[in-house]
Scaffold this active site. Sequence first.
Site, PDB file in Angstrom:
ATOM      1  CG  ASP A 279      12.576 -10.199   2.141  1.00 17.76           C
ATOM      2  OD1 ASP A 279      12.966 -10.254   0.963  1.00 17.76           O
ATOM      3  OD2 ASP A 279      12.876 -11.061   2.980  1.00 17.76           O
ATOM      4  CE1 TYR A 281      18.589  -6.773  -3.058  1.00 17.34           C
ATOM      5  CE2 TYR A 281      18.801  -4.463  -2.461  1.00 17.34           C
ATOM      6  CZ  TYR A 281      18.531  -5.434  -3.403  1.00 17.34           C
ATOM      7  OH  TYR A 281      18.199  -5.078  -4.681  1.00 17.34           O
ATOM      8  CG  PHE A 292      14.154  -3.492  -6.451  1.00 12.88           C
ATOM      9  CD1 PHE A 292      14.430  -4.800  -6.829  1.00 12.88           C
ATOM     10  CD2 PHE A 292      12.836  -3.088  -6.385  1.00 12.88           C
ATOM     11  CE1 PHE A 292      13.399  -5.678  -7.130  1.00 12.88           C
ATOM     12  CE2 PHE A 292      11.798  -3.963  -6.683  1.00 12.88           C
ATOM     13  CZ  PHE A 292      12.086  -5.258  -7.060  1.00 12.88           C
ATOM     14  CG  HIS A 404      11.126 -10.211  -8.946  1.00 15.88           C
ATOM     15  ND1 HIS A 404      12.505 -10.164  -8.847  1.00 15.88           N
ATOM     16  CD2 HIS A 404      10.644  -9.532  -7.879  1.00 15.88           C
ATOM     17  CE1 HIS A 404      12.829  -9.483  -7.760  1.00 15.88           C
ATOM     18  NE2 HIS A 404      11.731  -9.082  -7.158  1.00 15.88           N
TER      19      HIS A 404
END
Length: 446
Positions: A279, A281, A292, A404
């Site tokens: 999701d 920031y 990202f 991740h």
Amino acid sequence: MNTPPPSCPLCTEDGGSLVWQNRLLRVVIVNDGGLPGYTRVIWQAHKAEMTDLDASDRDILMQTTFLVESVQRQVLLADKVNLASLGNMTPHLHWHIIPRWRDDPWFPDSVWTPQRTHTDAAARQWGERSSILNALQGEYTAALRTRLEHSAVADPAGSPSPDRDGKRENHNTATPGSRRTPPSPAAAMPASERQDSTAVPAQGTDNRLRELPGQQLASLHPDWRTALDTPEAKAALQRLDSFLAERLQQDAVIYPARVFRALELLAPSDVRVVILGQDPYHGPGQAQGLAFSVPDRCPAPPSLRNMFNQLAREYPERPRRRHNDLSDWSRQGVLLLNTSLSVEQGAAGSHARKGWEAVTDALIQAVARDPQPKVFMLWGNHAQSKQGLLDAAGQTHQVLRSNHPSPLSALRPPRPFIGCSHFSLANTWLSAQGQPPIDWLGPDIV
């Protein structure tokens, strides 16, 4: 008792590579490649024992020591952290903070004992881990400095404190003879980086949602709109519009402004690589609708920094990437798609299970069904849960899986992100399909 001996090295030298300091103490990295992350917290004035400090100074010293331990656990994923205050050879008060791993050459003994005899396989395993950890030292140092600068110990009470000679002074120094008092965290950070949830972004950086998703669909390529023209996706978008309108009416701050920006920058037929995030920031000025990615004016979040660390490992002959904004990747055919496309300020995951998953699953399915070969980078369990959508598409795509890039998982087995080589593997595979590679590092100019 506290008169420094003429030869006290910690009164005249930093004792390692200086990371940060204030009037009371300094934090240094010990330059020992065999002990990656080995850090010292050193009291500035010459004191021999903890009982030579008053209660408030002891508290500050230990708060700093525990902060260093916390960063080592978060970034370096230490199995254990050793704390030691010895000073037998150098009776100047300092603490050693040493991250440890079960496969290091001394474990479970102290690092001051002889190394244990390991099998060849165990030695290779430690060699691989040590190489990764040494590559993370820049990440560790940056995270440590940031945490220290923004912590309660950054400027304790603002009162005069002892210098290295035990005298009281009203200023700090960055190196012997020239240290200066660090600014307070609030003064040092731009509004877009503060943790204060009421901070207002600087003019021109407001990324708050004002237009509902249904109103933003018109800006998308017709093929994206076709992908979302299914009963499930249409119903989910209607629920999302109602939910978001209600939250906005309740004065919720929601990011980003353009929820479909990842789709606005390329058509489905342009997609060559898919990177799935979770999701957006949730800080002011950060989310820009690309997984990202943050604007260049924002510091790189930890996961993005690990992505850049991995790029530096794969392309050591090139300068490190200098842009936190990944829109240049999008323009080359990289779909940077989060599986939830909105979030409320300061509340990660707050819009999960509100309908976005049905929308983004429809988009992933549309991309996967396209016959042009693509690379899917599935980082972490959340992204890897979409494997079934790729399998059902029945096309030949390259799927790369790892943990991740978050500091909490980047080094964990069985598939550490650090060392995964996904960026170069993607380019090798694209070239084999007759497609140009992605320039992951971008232009060298700022």
